[in-house]
Design an enzyme around this catalytic site. Structure first.
Site, PDB file in Angstrom:
ATOM      1  N   GLY A 118      36.231  29.220  45.319  1.00 50.32           N
ATOM      2  CA  GLY A 118      37.682  29.328  45.286  1.00 50.32           C
ATOM      3  C   GLY A 118      38.264  30.242  46.343  1.00 50.32           C
ATOM      4  O   GLY A 118      37.803  30.296  47.487  1.00 50.32           O
ATOM      5  N   ILE A 119      39.309  30.973  45.968  1.00 45.59           N
ATOM      6  CA  ILE A 119      40.030  31.831  46.897  1.00 45.59           C
ATOM      7  C   ILE A 119      39.117  32.909  47.470  1.00 45.59           C
ATOM      8  O   ILE A 119      39.144  33.198  48.668  1.00 45.59           O
ATOM      9  CB  ILE A 119      41.256  32.460  46.214  1.00 45.59           C
ATOM     10  CG1 ILE A 119      42.290  31.373  45.881  1.00 45.59           C
ATOM     11  CG2 ILE A 119      41.887  33.535  47.113  1.00 45.59           C
ATOM     12  CD1 ILE A 119      43.457  31.870  45.049  1.00 45.59           C
ATOM     13  N   GLY A 120      38.293  33.519  46.635  1.00 52.91           N
ATOM     14  CA  GLY A 120      37.424  34.589  47.112  1.00 52.91           C
ATOM     15  C   GLY A 120      36.467  34.134  48.187  1.00 52.91           C
ATOM     16  O   GLY A 120      36.271  34.833  49.194  1.00 52.91           O
ATOM     17  N   ASP A 174      29.635  42.753  37.763  1.00 50.34           N
ATOM     18  CA  ASP A 174      30.499  42.510  36.610  1.00 50.34           C
ATOM     19  C   ASP A 174      31.521  43.640  36.600  1.00 50.34           C
ATOM     20  O   ASP A 174      31.171  44.809  36.388  1.00 50.34           O
ATOM     21  CB  ASP A 174      29.683  42.501  35.319  1.00 50.34           C
ATOM     22  CG  ASP A 174      30.523  42.181  34.085  1.00 50.34           C
ATOM     23  OD1 ASP A 174      31.766  42.289  34.158  1.00 50.34           O
ATOM     24  OD2 ASP A 174      29.938  41.829  33.049  1.00 50.34           O
ATOM     25  N   TYR A 213      47.955  37.690  29.843  1.00 47.83           N
ATOM     26  CA  TYR A 213      47.519  37.416  31.202  1.00 47.83           C
ATOM     27  C   TYR A 213      48.477  38.059  32.204  1.00 47.83           C
ATOM     28  O   TYR A 213      48.047  38.701  33.172  1.00 47.83           O
ATOM     29  CB  TYR A 213      47.442  35.916  31.436  1.00 47.83           C
ATOM     30  CG  TYR A 213      47.129  35.527  32.874  1.00 47.83           C
ATOM     31  CD1 TYR A 213      45.924  35.889  33.466  1.00 47.83           C
ATOM     32  CD2 TYR A 213      48.044  34.806  33.639  1.00 47.83           C
ATOM     33  CE1 TYR A 213      45.640  35.544  34.783  1.00 47.83           C
ATOM     34  CE2 TYR A 213      47.770  34.450  34.951  1.00 47.83           C
ATOM     35  CZ  TYR A 213      46.567  34.824  35.517  1.00 47.83           C
ATOM     36  OH  TYR A 213      46.291  34.489  36.815  1.00 47.83           O
ATOM     37  N   LYS A 248      47.652  40.825  35.177  1.00 46.83           N
ATOM     38  CA  LYS A 248      47.867  40.556  36.602  1.00 46.83           C
ATOM     39  C   LYS A 248      48.923  41.492  37.194  1.00 46.83           C
ATOM     40  O   LYS A 248      48.767  41.999  38.310  1.00 46.83           O
ATOM     41  CB  LYS A 248      48.280  39.105  36.813  1.00 46.83           C
ATOM     42  CG  LYS A 248      47.191  38.090  36.516  1.00 46.83           C
ATOM     43  CD  LYS A 248      45.964  38.277  37.419  1.00 46.83           C
ATOM     44  CE  LYS A 248      46.244  37.940  38.865  1.00 46.83           C
ATOM     45  NZ  LYS A 248      45.006  38.007  39.692  1.00 46.83           N
TER      46      LYS A 248
END
Length: 283
Positions: A21-23, A75, A167, A171
């Site tokens: 994905g984005i990472g 983690d 959520y 964020k």
């Protein structure tokens, strides 16, 4: 004007959540500019999983582009592991001058429907994880001539978010930590900023949670290009900002975003409106 291609040779970026994905796109985009990469995340080559990608695979693809890469299992809920990984990365490269908090947990649910353990997951990975990484790197970044700490999180423009409050809390907390650090490190030439996509991005999480359709999504490349626009600036002057990807690219002269779209047409600003229902594009 054109998109920025900052010379990142000699720089090293520590990025969370680089398995896919984005990472992963961030890691490869920065590598294309010569940046060494510390690839971190939970999925490794040794895991028995059907999920595509691993921290080692991303590291291999970085090396194929020329820069050096170090893959470290991480983690973000484990404080001692965060500290150990940060120390190992600094010991290996000597300096880490770009830190990107990208990894996140997501679950959109009403307060009444979200059990405490899921709330804890969102909080521990997102806002607490961002704090742990920022805490571990703060003194190191402040000791460099110039450096960056960026977070993949939205502008703080609301005090409520019905239907997804836990959520949103987590964020927005990432942004709160990052923007507060901008003030705390204001005299140390550390550029602390957040970035956030206007539209939803095609990632495993987006597909898994059914957040729209391909008509609503763009590729992760738009986020990576936006981050490169930030990294092309002077961190002593570019700090304390919350950027939308579209705004950064429009400032660079982009008027046609079709190369980032999965289908024809212009995706709605679903991601921006997730936290700012009144958001409207500024053309």
């Amino acid at each position: 004007m054109g998109l920025a291609n900052p010379d990142l040779s000699g720089s090293t970026a520590f990025i969370t959540g680089t398995t896919r994905g984005i990472g992963k796109q961030l890691a490869l985009a920065l590598a294309e500019q010569g940046c060494n990469i510390v690839s971190t995340g939970k999925t490794t080559d040794d895991d028995d999983t059907e999920l595509a990608g691993s921290i080692e695979q991303t590291a291999r693809e970085v090396r194929e582009r020329g820069p050096e890469a170090l893959a470290l299992e991480l983690d973000l809920r484990d404080e001692s592991r965060v500290e150990a990984v940060v120390d190992e990365a600094i010991d290996h490269f000597g300096e880490i001058d770009i830190v990107i908090n990208n990894a996140s947990a997501i679950q959109l649910a009403n307060i009444a429907d979200l059990p405490a353990n899921r709330f804890d997951l969102l909080t521990e990975v997102n806002v607490r994880g961002t704090h742990l990484v920022a805490h571990a790197f703060a003194d190191h970044l402040a000791g460099l001539k110039e450096s960056w700490l960026l977070s993949n999180s939205p502008p703080v423009v609301t005090d409520r978010s019905p239907g997804k409050a836990p959520y949103a809390w987590s964020k927005l907390g990432m942004s709160f930590i990052t923007l507060s650090l901008a003030e705390e490190l204001a005299s140390d030439d550390v550029g602390c900023n957040t970035f956030w996509p206007v539209t939803s991005i095609d990632t495993r999480a987006t597909r898994h949670f059914g957040l729209g359709t391909e008509d609503d999504w763009r590729t992760p490349a738009i986020v990576a290009d936006a981050v490169l626009e930030i990294l092309a600036r002077d961190p002593s002057e570019c700090t304390g900002n919350s950027f939308y990807d579209e705004a950064l690219l429009r400032e660079a002269g982009v008027t046609d975003f079709s190369e980032y779209n999965l289908t024809e047409g212009d995706p709605a600003p679903m991601s921006a409106q997730l936290f700012d229902p009144e958001f409207e594009r500024q053309y």
